[in-house]
Write a protein that holds these residues in place. Structure first.
Motif, PDB file in Angstrom:
ATOM      1  N   GLU A 179       0.840  -1.207   0.000  1.00  0.00           N
ATOM      2  CA  GLU A 179       0.000   0.000   0.000  1.00  0.00           C
ATOM      3  C   GLU A 179       0.870   1.249   0.000  1.00  0.00           C
ATOM      4  OE1 GLU A 179      -3.028  -0.156   3.045  1.00  0.00           O
ATOM      5  OE2 GLU A 179      -4.391  -0.832   1.469  1.00  0.00           O
ATOM      6  N   ARG A 182       1.856   1.923  -3.412  1.00  0.00           N
ATOM      7  CA  ARG A 182       0.744   2.458  -4.211  1.00  0.00           C
ATOM      8  C   ARG A 182       0.582   3.949  -3.943  1.00  0.00           C
ATOM      9  NH1 ARG A 182      -1.736  -0.937  -7.295  1.00  0.00           N
ATOM     10  NH2 ARG A 182      -3.314   0.565  -7.884  1.00  0.00           N
ATOM     11  N   VAL A 183       0.680   4.316  -2.661  1.00  0.00           N
ATOM     12  CA  VAL A 183       0.557   5.735  -2.332  1.00  0.00           C
ATOM     13  C   VAL A 183       1.713   6.515  -2.967  1.00  0.00           C
ATOM     14  CG1 VAL A 183       0.518   7.422  -0.453  1.00  0.00           C
ATOM     15  CG2 VAL A 183      -0.712   5.271  -0.215  1.00  0.00           C
ATOM     16  N   GLN A 184       2.865   5.855  -3.128  1.00  0.00           N
ATOM     17  CA  GLN A 184       3.990   6.517  -3.801  1.00  0.00           C
ATOM     18  C   GLN A 184       3.691   6.761  -5.278  1.00  0.00           C
ATOM     19  OE1 GLN A 184       6.720   7.715  -2.638  1.00  0.00           O
ATOM     20  NE2 GLN A 184       6.842   6.868  -0.589  1.00  0.00           N
ATOM     21  N   GLY A 185       2.642   6.115  -5.786  1.00  0.00           N
ATOM     22  CA  GLY A 185       2.246   6.338  -7.174  1.00  0.00           C
ATOM     23  C   GLY A 185       2.696   5.244  -8.127  1.00  0.00           C
ATOM     24  N   PHE A 186       3.403   4.222  -7.636  1.00  0.00           N
ATOM     25  CA  PHE A 186       3.903   3.174  -8.523  1.00  0.00           C
ATOM     26  C   PHE A 186       2.761   2.373  -9.129  1.00  0.00           C
ATOM     27  CE2 PHE A 186       7.618   3.682  -5.687  1.00  0.00           C
ATOM     28  CZ  PHE A 186       8.552   4.009  -6.659  1.00  0.00           C
ATOM     29  N   HIS A 190       4.888  -2.283 -11.905  1.00  0.00           N
ATOM     30  CA  HIS A 190       6.169  -2.010 -11.235  1.00  0.00           C
ATOM     31  C   HIS A 190       6.227  -2.728  -9.886  1.00  0.00           C
ATOM     32  CE1 HIS A 190       9.648   0.556  -9.972  1.00  0.00           C
ATOM     33  NE2 HIS A 190       9.153   0.270  -8.788  1.00  0.00           N
TER      34      HIS A 190
ATOM     35  N   ALA B  49      -5.843   9.426   1.068  1.00  0.00           N
ATOM     36  CA  ALA B  49      -4.645   8.921   0.388  1.00  0.00           C
ATOM     37  C   ALA B  49      -4.972   8.235  -0.937  1.00  0.00           C
ATOM     38  CB  ALA B  49      -3.900   7.953   1.302  1.00  0.00           C
ATOM     39  N   LEU B  51      -6.542   5.281  -1.168  1.00  0.00           N
ATOM     40  CA  LEU B  51      -6.522   3.827  -1.029  1.00  0.00           C
ATOM     41  C   LEU B  51      -7.935   3.257  -0.917  1.00  0.00           C
ATOM     42  CD1 LEU B  51      -3.530   3.416   1.448  1.00  0.00           C
ATOM     43  CD2 LEU B  51      -3.627   2.645  -0.927  1.00  0.00           C
ATOM     44  N   ARG B  70      -2.073   9.015 -10.853  1.00  0.00           N
ATOM     45  CA  ARG B  70      -1.598   8.602  -9.530  1.00  0.00           C
ATOM     46  C   ARG B  70      -0.287   9.284  -9.149  1.00  0.00           C
ATOM     47  NH1 ARG B  70      -2.194   3.719  -7.646  1.00  0.00           N
ATOM     48  NH2 ARG B  70      -0.148   3.088  -8.346  1.00  0.00           N
ATOM     49  N   LYS B  71       0.511   9.565 -10.172  1.00  0.00           N
ATOM     50  CA  LYS B  71       1.801  10.187  -9.897  1.00  0.00           C
ATOM     51  C   LYS B  71       1.621  11.617  -9.373  1.00  0.00           C
ATOM     52  CE  LYS B  71       6.243   9.606 -12.160  1.00  0.00           C
ATOM     53  NZ  LYS B  71       6.780   9.077 -13.412  1.00  0.00           N
ATOM     54  N   ALA B  74       0.461  11.419  -5.948  1.00  0.00           N
ATOM     55  CA  ALA B  74       1.539  11.061  -5.020  1.00  0.00           C
ATOM     56  C   ALA B  74       2.377  12.280  -4.648  1.00  0.00           C
ATOM     57  CB  ALA B  74       2.427   9.983  -5.639  1.00  0.00           C
ATOM     58  N   GLN B  78       1.118  12.111   0.672  1.00  0.00           N
ATOM     59  CA  GLN B  78       1.849  10.906   1.022  1.00  0.00           C
ATOM     60  C   GLN B  78       1.374  10.415   2.381  1.00  0.00           C
ATOM     61  OE1 GLN B  78       4.036   8.771  -0.349  1.00  0.00           O
ATOM     62  NE2 GLN B  78       3.461   9.816  -2.236  1.00  0.00           N
ATOM     63  N   VAL B 101      12.067   5.836  -5.211  1.00  0.00           N
ATOM     64  CA  VAL B 101      11.018   6.863  -5.219  1.00  0.00           C
ATOM     65  C   VAL B 101      11.497   8.122  -5.952  1.00  0.00           C
ATOM     66  CG1 VAL B 101       9.572   8.317  -3.772  1.00  0.00           C
ATOM     67  CG2 VAL B 101      10.099   5.992  -3.058  1.00  0.00           C
ATOM     68  N   PHE B 104      11.542   7.510  -9.647  1.00  0.00           N
ATOM     69  CA  PHE B 104      10.187   7.452 -10.199  1.00  0.00           C
ATOM     70  C   PHE B 104       9.599   8.846 -10.370  1.00  0.00           C
ATOM     71  CE2 PHE B 104       5.554   7.014  -9.271  1.00  0.00           C
ATOM     72  CZ  PHE B 104       5.211   6.356 -10.440  1.00  0.00           C
ATOM     73  N   HIS B 105       9.918   9.734  -9.433  1.00  0.00           N
ATOM     74  CA  HIS B 105       9.369  11.084  -9.521  1.00  0.00           C
ATOM     75  C   HIS B 105      10.305  12.030 -10.263  1.00  0.00           C
ATOM     76  CE1 HIS B 105       5.679  10.443  -7.298  1.00  0.00           C
ATOM     77  NE2 HIS B 105       6.360   9.665  -6.490  1.00  0.00           N
ATOM     78  N   PRO B 151       8.903  12.538  -2.495  1.00  0.00           N
ATOM     79  CA  PRO B 151       8.273  13.207  -3.654  1.00  0.00           C
ATOM     80  C   PRO B 151       7.905  14.666  -3.356  1.00  0.00           C
ATOM     81  CG  PRO B 151       7.069  11.218  -3.006  1.00  0.00           C
ATOM     82  CD  PRO B 151       7.988  11.561  -1.890  1.00  0.00           C
TER      83      PRO B 151
END
Ligand SMILES: Nc1ncnc2c1ncn2[C@@H]1O[C@H](COP(=O)(O)OP(=O)(O)O)[C@@H](O)[C@H]1O
Ligand SMILES: [Mg+2]
Lengths: 279, 248
Positions: A179, A182-186, A190, B49, B51, B70-71, B74, B78, B101, B104-105, B151
């Motif tokens: 989770e 997921r919150v990190q955006g991945f 991935h 968040a 979720l 989603r990016k 993010a 967080q 991380v 990715f960002h 991020p």
């Protein structure tokens, strides 16, 4: 795999694996067998296919440590040459079924919902179907040889690997770090590739190592039935089968040597696998 | 405002977990949600968040829209989770976790940035090479905080982020959170069942009970002169100076 064989093989192997010395010996045997297969053409004392009718059924001697077969071929050389296909077959089976089974398992666990339900249903049905029978049927249809039994058996092993891996993937997926990712955006792709799969890899290796022994026995059975490699190829299962007339003639060494090679290899691999599993 | 939640409602089956809740966090602000276990705090956090989906109500997060990916989400929000033992991938070193991380960002100078983040949470290069199992609970929670700040989000949700830690470690992490807010200007949505920890980190507080807000206001005011009976009960249970902890 073949369920009748599963328990009689795994239980004693597990007991043996609890002794350090037994695991060490098993590990050394695995290494020796693998080396033999790799170096077979260089360490075989004779050409494994060289026929010498005048020298048929030769007894044990310095030149022929295991004697010769009905055509006068050196049995030790045939045993060494046979280690190649006898190991390559199960190896291909565990690689194919391991990769396919794990991919299906992770996809089912990740996507969940109706997809997971459908996959689990199909796996249950396939699981109930005896794999060896499936392999024999497919081979009978597509023809004997190396490839058909190996591919058929790989298919038969997919549900076994997939079942275990799916349960593990579900556990892994429910951990909070997923989770967090997921919150990190991945993306799901991935996370599965970089996190779920590497964490499932140790279990997959153990699962594959345990399946190796069963695959070897199943492939030897298929060879024994004449649906595997064909003469004059040297293959342990085939050697057991081809040695039958010689047994009647009073020269059982070909079948015995090949059978002993199969049993020792299977037990050694399974003991090592059980040792890995118990960690 | 970076976060504005209006009339949020979440129903699980027939159980109403969050029942018409509204609150907001200003840019760089810090709001605590307190309430006993089961009052719907985590559910609010998970919805913010992304979720979990709300049953009803609206959530405005900075300039995010329904179409934001989603990016970008993010980079806006967080979250740090309660369990420091399982919220990190056990196979990943601290440095590679942060690097993943940052990469990715699309951040530049990742090694320098990794070091900055570790500094920010009070860890050093030695910890960078460690796997989670080689770290204590408090150190892992620091890593989780660094990862969440990587991020450069505008809002950080902390769901019972210090609940699993020893009291002395709790104080260190709370100080670190207060410092990190000053250093980065991130806003906090700080969730806890323990009123005694909110004073260190938060300006405002809402008190939740059975899915509803029973009291809201500045932390100082709510702690010194609580209005709702439920809040009085919670405040009454805070240990006072001179109080001796009983060992369980
Ligand atoms: N996924 C879920 N399914 C069903 N009920 C849930 C779920 N998540 C939370 N709940 C219920 O919602 C209520 C609020 O839970 P939660 O938000 O976790 O409270 P808190 O974080 O304040 O302890 C609880 O009664 C809990 O049992
Ligand atoms: Mg909670």
């Amino acid at each position: 795999m073949t369920l009748a064989l599963a328990t009689p093989l795994r239980l004693p192997a597990r007991r043996l694996a609890s002794f350090g010395w037994a695991t060490t010996i098993a590990g050394v045997i695995c290494l020796l067998v693998a080396l033999t297969a790799l170096l077979a053409p260089w360490i075989a004392p004779h050409d494994p296919t060289a026929v010498d009718p005048l020298n048929a059924y030769a007894p044990f001697s310095a030149a022929h440590p295991l004697g010769t077969d009905d055509l006068g071929r050196d049995l030790l050389s045939r045993l060494i040459a046979g280690s190649r296909t006898s190991l390559a077959g199960p190896l291909v089976v565990i690689v194919l079924s391991g990769a396919t089974g794990t991919a299906i398992a992770v996809a089912a666990a990740w996507i969940g919902g109706w997809f997971d339900a459908a996959v689990s249903r199909v796996l249950d049905i396939l699981f109930a179907f005896p794999g060896l029978v499936l392999a024999i049927t497919v081979t009978a249809v597509f023809g004997a040889g190396f490839l058909a039994p190996v591919v058929a058996l790989s298919l038969a092993y997919v549900p076994i690997i997939a079942r275990v891996m799916r349960a593990a993937a579900l556990r892994e997926r429910s951990l909070p770090y997923v989770e967090a990712l997921r919150v990190q955006g991945f993306s799901g792709w991935h996370i599965c590739r970089r996190h779920l799969l590497p964490n499932l890899a140790p279990l997959l290796v153990v699962q594959a190592a345990i399946s190796f022994g069963y695959a070897m026995i199943d492939l030897a059975s298929i060879s024994f039935l004449g649906l595997g490699l064909q003469p004059p190829a040297a293959d342990w299962g085939l050697m057991i089968a081809n040695g039958q007339p010689s047994i009647l003639a009073g020269f059982p060494q070909q079948s015995i040597a090949a059978a002993v090679a199969v049993v020792i290899t299977v037990v050694a691999f399974t003991v090592v696998a059980e040792r890995m599993a118990s960690r | 405002m970076i976060l504005e939640v209006t009339d949020l409602r979440k129903v699980f089956g027939s159980h109403v977990a969050v029942d018409g809740v509204s609150f907001g966090v200003g840019s760089g602000g810090s709001l605590a949600i307190v309430g006993e276990s089961g009052s719907g705090k985590t559910t609010c956090a998970r919805i913010v968040a992304g979720l979990e989906r709300a049953t009803a109500g609206t959530i405005r997060l900075g300039d995010l829209t329904d179409k934001s990916d989603r990016k970008s989400r993010a980079r806006m929000v967080q979250m740090v989770f309660q369990d420091p033992y399982q919220s990190l991938d056990r196979r990943q070193t601290v440095a590679s976790c942060l690097d993943e991380v940052l990469k990715f960002h699309g951040r530049d100078e990742r090694p320098r940035r990794t070091k900055e983040l570790l500094d920010l949470v009070g860890l050093d290069q030695r910890h960078a090479k460690a796997l989670p199992k080689q770290l204590s609970g408090g150190q892992r929670q620091r890593v989780a905080i660094a990862r969440a700040l990587a991020p450069e989000p505008r809002l950080l949700i902390l769901d019972e982020a210090v609940a699993a830690l020893d009291v002395s470690i709790q104080a260190q992490v709370l100080n670190l959170l207060a410092d990190a807010r000053k250093a980065t200007g991130v806003g906090y949505l700080f969730i806890t069942h323990d009123l005694s920890v909110v004073r260190h980190v938060c300006d405002d507080v809402i008190v939740m009970h059975r899915g509803k807000i029973v009291e809201a206001g500045p932390v100082e005011k709510v702690l010194t002169s609580p209005e709702a009976d439920y809040t009085r009960k919670l405040v009454g249970s805070i240990p006072r100076p001179g109080w001796v902890p009983t060992r369980a």
